[in-house]
Design an enzyme around this catalytic site. Structure first.
Site, mmCIF file in Angstrom:
data_model
loop_
_atom_site.group_PDB
_atom_site.id
_atom_site.type_symbol
_atom_site.label_atom_id
_atom_site.label_comp_id
_atom_site.label_asym_id
_atom_site.label_seq_id
_atom_site.Cartn_x
_atom_site.Cartn_y
_atom_site.Cartn_z
ATOM 1 N N LYS A 138 21.828 44.147 47.350
ATOM 2 C CA LYS A 138 21.387 44.701 48.631
ATOM 3 C C LYS A 138 20.029 45.494 48.245
ATOM 4 O O LYS A 138 20.067 45.921 46.682
ATOM 5 C CB LYS A 138 22.235 45.414 49.049
ATOM 6 C CG LYS A 138 23.438 44.629 50.116
ATOM 7 C CD LYS A 138 24.259 45.598 50.669
ATOM 8 C CE LYS A 138 25.477 44.971 51.326
ATOM 9 N NZ LYS A 138 25.016 44.288 52.428
ATOM 10 N N ASP A 162 26.656 38.192 48.775
ATOM 11 C CA ASP A 162 26.655 39.125 49.665
ATOM 12 C C ASP A 162 27.432 38.979 51.191
ATOM 13 O O ASP A 162 27.654 39.728 51.852
ATOM 14 C CB ASP A 162 25.438 39.892 50.318
ATOM 15 C CG ASP A 162 25.249 41.109 50.730
ATOM 16 O OD1 ASP A 162 26.543 42.009 50.397
ATOM 17 O OD2 ASP A 162 24.155 41.765 51.338
ATOM 18 N N ARG A 187 34.154 37.635 54.238
ATOM 19 C CA ARG A 187 34.738 36.413 54.686
ATOM 20 C C ARG A 187 35.401 35.750 53.534
ATOM 21 O O ARG A 187 36.322 35.231 53.933
ATOM 22 C CB ARG A 187 33.839 35.309 55.309
ATOM 23 C CG ARG A 187 32.656 34.859 54.561
ATOM 24 C CD ARG A 187 31.295 34.446 55.249
ATOM 25 N NE ARG A 187 30.652 35.572 55.556
ATOM 26 C CZ ARG A 187 29.436 35.320 56.443
ATOM 27 N NH1 ARG A 187 29.115 33.986 56.735
ATOM 28 N NH2 ARG A 187 28.805 36.125 56.830
HETATM 29 N N1 BES Z 1 29.146 44.525 54.506
HETATM 30 C C1 BES Z 1 27.991 43.755 54.962
HETATM 31 C C2 BES Z 1 27.851 43.576 56.415
HETATM 32 C C3 BES Z 1 27.159 45.137 56.886
HETATM 33 C C4 BES Z 1 26.113 45.223 56.826
HETATM 34 C C5 BES Z 1 28.004 46.164 57.800
HETATM 35 C C6 BES Z 1 25.171 46.427 57.479
HETATM 36 C C7 BES Z 1 27.107 47.298 58.142
HETATM 37 C C8 BES Z 1 26.002 47.168 58.012
HETATM 38 C C9 BES Z 1 28.514 42.344 54.535
HETATM 39 O O1 BES Z 1 29.354 42.040 53.418
HETATM 40 C C10 BES Z 1 27.042 41.623 54.358
HETATM 41 O O2 BES Z 1 26.536 41.940 53.391
HETATM 42 N N2 BES Z 1 26.918 40.565 55.225
HETATM 43 C C11 BES Z 1 25.680 40.085 55.216
HETATM 44 C C12 BES Z 1 25.867 38.507 55.408
HETATM 45 C C13 BES Z 1 24.710 37.790 55.183
HETATM 46 C C14 BES Z 1 24.264 37.473 53.545
HETATM 47 C C15 BES Z 1 25.021 36.278 55.752
HETATM 48 C C16 BES Z 1 24.593 40.435 56.131
HETATM 49 O O3 BES Z 1 25.025 40.904 57.047
HETATM 50 O O4 BES Z 1 23.540 40.629 55.611
HETATM 51 ZN ZN ZN Z 2 30.574 43.498 52.864
HETATM 52 MN MN MN Z 3 28.047 41.964 51.747
#
Ligand code: BES
Ligand code: ZN
Ligand code: MN
Length: 499
Positions: free
Chosen positions: A279, A349, A353
């Site tokens: 990230k 990331d 899931r």
């Molecule tokens: N934990 C994050 C989701 C998240 C992001 C929650 C910002 C709250 C605030 C999750 O694990 C994640 O990183 N999801 C990605 C998925 C993508 C790579 C398909 C996302 O939301 O960017």
């Molecule tokens: Zn996450």
């Molecule tokens: Mn993530």
């Protein structure tokens, strides 16, 4: 905290503070009018002088009013009468408590619950009051050295009733509210603790501690060796980059005879760096809240056990860190989940899931009557619904409706998103049974569809709480949500809500 009911007139009630309401146009509620008469028209005078107004969320405190026994009177603005309702009631109580926070009243009596507009009942009035007070008194300063904040002075909360007949429902509401506060407090603590303290092992120890506290609760913790034997290679792929051991935490509360359990599954990523799909740096600290789903199912369990509800509740928490390293999972890796389906990991990331799918497969052994996973799953959910609604996804209309109405009743707003086939198709992989991402479009829904591939035949729903589990900015911290919604759902299933 102690709770009590009273049918004494507001002016006759000895207390640290009595709370009464006034509408925007100056119309007094019955309790305010009683105070006004006892004090020879003081409230109307204050209103005329502009020292008091009835705007929604105003709160004016006066001490030692002539003719009034309480030490203080708090006059709360209710806004326009035509718009007064459930959500306004919550705002009014919140504002009143905020105004009392710095004062040393050890007991208060709220007469706000006498005005029951728009779907409110004495039960919810008392429950919301208790919850909002608990929420507002919450303090997280264990990680700060130096001067300790002094504990809240408030010890007793009274509810002014219209009639004795309301007392049972009100006391039940206060009791349920107190259980929910207990759960939310744990949820917030777990969320707010830093990721170097609140590790997967910490969550496991927390679950073992609860099993010692509540006799009907058993905890089992599964380590990585057993996960391997079970074939949980999807979960294991997420923890591959960290030195911190992953855990699968199971809590079983058994107080419902031979009935099939409600199963709650909570995402427990104690820190989400994104892994190799790292990230960006800004705000990455907030990914300590990525165990908010786990924290909320902990909270729902505490509320259930605290209230000794006659029900079987099982909580399953897959928990690990998502970190980059030489041993971390790469984009392009293919893993076999416990269900047998193979997954091409295109983005490390999208890890939530990957741990949830194995936890959901594992949960089949409990033969759930209903299974609900709760997860801070997608940033896309925050884009879609902002910070106000939890996303509900399910193939089962009854379950989705029960959850959204549990949310509406409990003050946890939620909104259903569709899980139709077109979205599932976005998860196609050239090399494995499915990919772990479905592109940017409809990102929350494709995440839900991914989980749907592992829940066939079960009465399943998914809650994405990415926007509702914590506040960013100056109020940064866990919200304790959606514990009220989950508990409402459980209370309803347990037949514990007054009808
Ligand atoms: N934990 C994050 C989701 C998240 C992001 C929650 C910002 C709250 C605030 C999750 O694990 C994640 O990183 N999801 C990605 C998925 C993508 C790579 C398909 C996302 O939301 O960017
Ligand atoms: Zn996450
Ligand atoms: Mn993530």
């Amino acid at each position: 905290m102690d709770y009590f009911t009273t049918t004494s007139a507001a002016s006759r009630r000895a207390s640290g503070c009595v709370i009464v309401g006034i509408y925007e146009d100056g119309k007094l509620t019955a309790a305010a009018s009683d105070i006004d008469k006892a004090s020879k028209g003081k409230i109307r005078r204050l209103f005329k002088q502009g020292d008091v107004d009835g705007k929604l969320g105003s709160a004016f405190v006066f001490s030692a009013l002539d003719g009034v026994r309480a030490e203080r009177v708090l006059i709360a603005g209710l806004g326009p009468k035509a718009k007064y309702g459930k959500s306004k009631f919550r705002e009014v109580v919140g504002a009143a408590i905020k105004a009392l926070k710095t004062r040393n009243a050890t007991n208060i009596v709220s007469y706000l619950g006498q005005e029951l507009a728009d779907g409110m009942t004495p039960y919810y009035m008392a429950r919301f009051t208790t919850e909002i007070i608990g929420d507002s008194l919450y303090d997280f300063s264990v990680m700060k050295s130096g001067k300790r904040k002094k504990p809240a002075a408030l010890k007793r909360i009274g509810f002014g009733l219209n009639s004795r007949g309301e007392a049972n429902a009100v006391m039940r509401g206060a009791e349920h509210g107190a259980g929910i506060v207990e759960g939310m407090t744990l949820t917030k603590d777990l969320g707010n603790l830093p990721p170097n303290v609140c590790t997967p092992s910490y969550l496991a120890r927390q679950a073992q501690k609860l099993a010692r506290e509540y006799s009907k609760l058993q905890t089992r913790v599964i380590g990585e060796a057993e996960m391997k034997r079970l074939g949980m290679h999807s979960l294991l792929s997420v923890t591959a980059g960290t030195a911190e051991p992953a855990k699968l935490v199971i809590m079983q509360y058994k107080n419902g005879g031979s009935a099939k359990p409600i199963v709650l599954v909570g995402k427990g990523i104690t820190f989400d760096s994104g892994g190799i799909s790292l990230k960006p740096g800004a705000g990455m600290d907030e990914m300590k809240f990525d165990m908010g789903g786990a924290a909320s199912v902990f909270g729902a369990m505490v509320a259930t056990a605290e209230l000794k509800l006659p029900i079987n509740l099982t909580v399953v928490i897959p928990t690990c860190e998502n970190m980059p390293s030489g041993t971390a999972t790469r984009p392009g890796d293919i893993v076999k989940s416990m269900s047998g389906q193979t997954i091409e990991i295109l983005n490390t990331d999208a890890e939530g899931r990957l741990i949830l799918c194995d936890a959901l497969t594992y949960s089949r052994r409990f033969k759930p009557e209903v299974i609900i996973d709760v997860a801070t799953l997608t940033g896309a959910c925050v884009i879609a619904l902002g910070h106000h609604h939890t996303a509900v996804m399910s193939y089962h209309d009854d379950l989705a409706n029960n959850l959204t109405s549990a949310g509406a009743n409990s003050g946890d707003k939620s909104w259903r998103l569709p899980l139709t086939e077109e979205y599932t198709k976005q998860l196609k992989s050239n090399f494995a049974d499915l990919a772990n991402i479905g592109g940017r479009d409809g990102g929350s829904i494709t995440a839900g569809c991914f989980l749907g591939k592992f829940t066939e035949g079960m009465n399943w729903a998914h809650l994405d709480i990415a926007g509702t589990a914590w506040h960013s900015g100056p109020r940064k911290g866990s919200t304790g949500r959606p514990v009220p919604m989950l508990t409402e759902f459980i209370l309803d299933k347990a037949g514990a809500l007054p009808r």
